[in-house]
Design a protein around this motif. Structure first.
Motif, PDB file in Angstrom:
ATOM      1  N   ASP A   7      89.666  12.452  40.951  1.00 46.25           N
ATOM      2  CA  ASP A   7      90.874  13.225  40.664  1.00 46.25           C
ATOM      3  C   ASP A   7      92.131  12.655  41.308  1.00 46.25           C
ATOM      4  O   ASP A   7      93.221  12.785  40.754  1.00 46.25           O
ATOM      5  CB  ASP A   7      90.682  14.667  41.149  1.00 46.25           C
ATOM      6  CG  ASP A   7      89.496  15.329  40.479  1.00 46.25           C
ATOM      7  OD1 ASP A   7      89.638  15.711  39.307  1.00 46.25           O
ATOM      8  OD2 ASP A   7      88.432  15.443  41.118  1.00 46.25           O
ATOM      9  N   TYR A   8      91.977  12.065  42.509  1.00 44.95           N
ATOM     10  CA  TYR A   8      93.143  11.617  43.267  1.00 44.95           C
ATOM     11  C   TYR A   8      92.880  10.245  43.883  1.00 44.95           C
ATOM     12  O   TYR A   8      91.758   9.940  44.280  1.00 44.95           O
ATOM     13  CB  TYR A   8      93.469  12.594  44.403  1.00 44.95           C
ATOM     14  CG  TYR A   8      93.556  14.039  43.967  1.00 44.95           C
ATOM     15  CD1 TYR A   8      94.652  14.514  43.250  1.00 44.95           C
ATOM     16  CD2 TYR A   8      92.543  14.935  44.292  1.00 44.95           C
ATOM     17  CE1 TYR A   8      94.727  15.841  42.864  1.00 44.95           C
ATOM     18  CE2 TYR A   8      92.612  16.266  43.908  1.00 44.95           C
ATOM     19  CZ  TYR A   8      93.709  16.711  43.197  1.00 44.95           C
ATOM     20  OH  TYR A   8      93.771  18.023  42.815  1.00 44.95           O
ATOM     21  N   PHE A   9      93.950   9.459  44.001  1.00 44.32           N
ATOM     22  CA  PHE A   9      93.888   8.144  44.636  1.00 44.32           C
ATOM     23  C   PHE A   9      94.856   8.130  45.814  1.00 44.32           C
ATOM     24  O   PHE A   9      96.007   8.554  45.675  1.00 44.32           O
ATOM     25  CB  PHE A   9      94.262   7.037  43.646  1.00 44.32           C
ATOM     26  CG  PHE A   9      93.329   6.953  42.474  1.00 44.32           C
ATOM     27  CD1 PHE A   9      92.207   6.139  42.525  1.00 44.32           C
ATOM     28  CD2 PHE A   9      93.556   7.689  41.326  1.00 44.32           C
ATOM     29  CE1 PHE A   9      91.333   6.075  41.455  1.00 44.32           C
ATOM     30  CE2 PHE A   9      92.691   7.627  40.247  1.00 44.32           C
ATOM     31  CZ  PHE A   9      91.573   6.815  40.307  1.00 44.32           C
ATOM     32  N   VAL A  10      94.386   7.614  46.949  1.00 42.57           N
ATOM     33  CA  VAL A  10      95.210   7.521  48.149  1.00 42.57           C
ATOM     34  C   VAL A  10      95.272   6.054  48.558  1.00 42.57           C
ATOM     35  O   VAL A  10      94.230   5.440  48.812  1.00 42.57           O
ATOM     36  CB  VAL A  10      94.617   8.355  49.311  1.00 42.57           C
ATOM     37  CG1 VAL A  10      95.510   8.283  50.535  1.00 42.57           C
ATOM     38  CG2 VAL A  10      94.382   9.797  48.884  1.00 42.57           C
ATOM     39  N   ASP A  11      96.486   5.505  48.612  1.00 47.94           N
ATOM     40  CA  ASP A  11      96.660   4.114  49.048  1.00 47.94           C
ATOM     41  C   ASP A  11      96.509   4.009  50.559  1.00 47.94           C
ATOM     42  O   ASP A  11      96.911   4.904  51.294  1.00 47.94           O
ATOM     43  CB  ASP A  11      98.058   3.598  48.670  1.00 47.94           C
ATOM     44  CG  ASP A  11      98.205   3.361  47.183  1.00 47.94           C
ATOM     45  OD1 ASP A  11      97.202   3.004  46.540  1.00 47.94           O
ATOM     46  OD2 ASP A  11      99.321   3.536  46.667  1.00 47.94           O
ATOM     47  N   LYS A  12      95.916   2.908  50.979  1.00 43.65           N
ATOM     48  CA  LYS A  12      95.880   2.566  52.405  1.00 43.65           C
ATOM     49  C   LYS A  12      96.869   1.433  52.628  1.00 43.65           C
ATOM     50  O   LYS A  12      96.975   0.558  51.777  1.00 43.65           O
ATOM     51  CB  LYS A  12      94.467   2.123  52.817  1.00 43.65           C
ATOM     52  CG  LYS A  12      93.513   3.257  53.029  1.00 43.65           C
ATOM     53  CD  LYS A  12      92.199   2.699  53.543  1.00 43.65           C
ATOM     54  CE  LYS A  12      91.334   3.760  54.156  1.00 43.65           C
ATOM     55  NZ  LYS A  12      90.118   3.184  54.716  1.00 43.65           N
ATOM     56  N   PRO A  13      97.590   1.397  53.719  1.00 45.91           N
ATOM     57  CA  PRO A  13      97.514   2.367  54.813  1.00 45.91           C
ATOM     58  C   PRO A  13      97.974   3.753  54.342  1.00 45.91           C
ATOM     59  O   PRO A  13      98.881   3.884  53.529  1.00 45.91           O
ATOM     60  CB  PRO A  13      98.449   1.806  55.879  1.00 45.91           C
ATOM     61  CG  PRO A  13      99.328   0.826  55.175  1.00 45.91           C
ATOM     62  CD  PRO A  13      98.604   0.366  53.962  1.00 45.91           C
ATOM     63  N   ILE A  14      97.316   4.749  54.888  1.00 44.95           N
ATOM     64  CA  ILE A  14      97.510   6.127  54.441  1.00 44.95           C
ATOM     65  C   ILE A  14      98.843   6.681  54.926  1.00 44.95           C
ATOM     66  O   ILE A  14      99.184   6.558  56.104  1.00 44.95           O
ATOM     67  CB  ILE A  14      96.353   7.010  54.945  1.00 44.95           C
ATOM     68  CG1 ILE A  14      95.066   6.569  54.289  1.00 44.95           C
ATOM     69  CG2 ILE A  14      96.616   8.486  54.680  1.00 44.95           C
ATOM     70  CD1 ILE A  14      93.833   7.197  54.858  1.00 44.95           C
ATOM     71  N   GLN A  15      99.565   7.272  53.999  1.00 42.63           N
ATOM     72  CA  GLN A  15     100.754   8.045  54.323  1.00 42.63           C
ATOM     73  C   GLN A  15     100.286   9.502  54.381  1.00 42.63           C
ATOM     74  O   GLN A  15      99.873  10.056  53.360  1.00 42.63           O
ATOM     75  CB  GLN A  15     101.836   7.873  53.249  1.00 42.63           C
ATOM     76  CG  GLN A  15     102.277   6.437  53.050  1.00 42.63           C
ATOM     77  CD  GLN A  15     103.003   5.913  54.281  1.00 42.63           C
ATOM     78  OE1 GLN A  15     103.834   6.600  54.858  1.00 42.63           O
ATOM     79  NE2 GLN A  15     102.659   4.703  54.691  1.00 42.63           N
ATOM     80  N   LEU A  16     100.340  10.105  55.555  1.00 40.33           N
ATOM     81  CA  LEU A  16      99.787  11.446  55.717  1.00 40.33           C
ATOM     82  C   LEU A  16     100.450  12.474  54.800  1.00 40.33           C
ATOM     83  O   LEU A  16      99.794  13.416  54.352  1.00 40.33           O
ATOM     84  CB  LEU A  16      99.882  11.882  57.178  1.00 40.33           C
ATOM     85  CG  LEU A  16      98.962  11.095  58.126  1.00 40.33           C
ATOM     86  CD1 LEU A  16      99.190  11.508  59.572  1.00 40.33           C
ATOM     87  CD2 LEU A  16      97.499  11.291  57.746  1.00 40.33           C
ATOM     88  N   GLN A  17     101.727  12.272  54.475  1.00 33.70           N
ATOM     89  CA  GLN A  17     102.408  13.202  53.573  1.00 33.70           C
ATOM     90  C   GLN A  17     101.768  13.159  52.174  1.00 33.70           C
ATOM     91  O   GLN A  17     101.647  14.197  51.520  1.00 33.70           O
ATOM     92  CB  GLN A  17     103.909  12.874  53.447  1.00 33.70           C
ATOM     93  CG  GLN A  17     104.679  12.972  54.740  1.00 33.70           C
ATOM     94  CD  GLN A  17     104.603  11.680  55.573  1.00 33.70           C
ATOM     95  OE1 GLN A  17     103.798  10.782  55.336  1.00 33.70           O
ATOM     96  NE2 GLN A  17     105.449  11.603  56.588  1.00 33.70           N
ATOM     97  N   ASN A  18     101.376  11.974  51.728  1.00 34.16           N
ATOM     98  CA  ASN A  18     100.698  11.849  50.425  1.00 34.16           C
ATOM     99  C   ASN A  18      99.360  12.572  50.451  1.00 34.16           C
ATOM    100  O   ASN A  18      98.989  13.251  49.494  1.00 34.16           O
ATOM    101  CB  ASN A  18     100.499  10.384  50.056  1.00 34.16           C
ATOM    102  CG  ASN A  18     101.798   9.670  49.785  1.00 34.16           C
ATOM    103  OD1 ASN A  18     102.842  10.287  49.609  1.00 34.16           O
ATOM    104  ND2 ASN A  18     101.741   8.350  49.753  1.00 34.16           N
ATOM    105  N   LEU A  19      98.639  12.401  51.538  1.00 32.94           N
ATOM    106  CA  LEU A  19      97.350  13.081  51.693  1.00 32.94           C
ATOM    107  C   LEU A  19      97.551  14.594  51.725  1.00 32.94           C
ATOM    108  O   LEU A  19      96.797  15.342  51.094  1.00 32.94           O
ATOM    109  CB  LEU A  19      96.650  12.595  52.962  1.00 32.94           C
ATOM    110  CG  LEU A  19      95.204  13.017  53.134  1.00 32.94           C
ATOM    111  CD1 LEU A  19      94.337  12.521  51.989  1.00 32.94           C
ATOM    112  CD2 LEU A  19      94.667  12.502  54.450  1.00 32.94           C
TER     113      LEU A  19
END
Length: 172
Positions: free
Chosen positions: A101-113
């Protein structure tokens, strides 16, 4: 939020702790594992315990996509987010095929998470509301079926549906 639980799978201890702490400060219960194999062992006893799985892709023992595939085979139907620094199209195609459902780029931006968690929470709330509404409709249907005769006809007058009470009274 009661009932809304997250499972985090990340092999980097410091990142796993950072994300877990961030989630817990929002009042959300989070469990975690350092690889897909341990996650599968913990989750498989009750796949419906978690509404959101957040998993790294590249990990030892079992990668995130293999974990997702195994969870889907066990009946997991809730939300999934994957985290990756890879730009590999094959990874994204496989993730889409698996229903991520969701993709999170690394390095992680905590606001996106945070945004992803917020979307998953809203989805969870809607699911709870829908489940409640469906239960209520079922109870109303049962009440109507027990106390009222019901028949439905098409435009020509042919009966297309009758409830049990109708059959009981009419012998239909």
């Amino acid at each position: 939020m009661e009932g809304f639980k997250i499972f985090l799978v990340e092999d980097d201890d410091s990142i796993r702790k950072l994300i877990s702490d961030r989630i817990e400060t929002k009042g959300i219960e989070v469990d975690s594992a350092p690889n897909g194999l341990e996650a599968l062992q913990k989750i498989s006893s009750d796949v419906d315990d978690y509404y959101l799985i957040i998993s790294d892709v590249n990990m030892p023992k079992m990668n995130g996509l293999a974990l997702i595939s195994q969870l889907k085979e066990l009946g997991f139907r809730n939300k999934i987010a994957i985290m990756s620094s890879l730009d590999d199209v094959r990874v994204f195609k496989e993730a889409i095929r698996l229903g991520v459902d969701y993709f999170v780029d690394k390095p992680i931006q905590l606001q996106n998470l945070d945004g992803i968690i917020q979307k998953a929470k809203k989805s969870y709330e809607k699911k709870i509301e829908l489940d409640y509404t469906m239960q209520l409709l079922s109870e109303y249907k049962d009440a109507v079926d027990k106390s009222t005769i019901v028949s439905k006809t098409d435009k020509t007058g042919k009966i297309t549906f009758v409830n049990d009470k109708f059959c009981e009274i009419s012998g239909f």
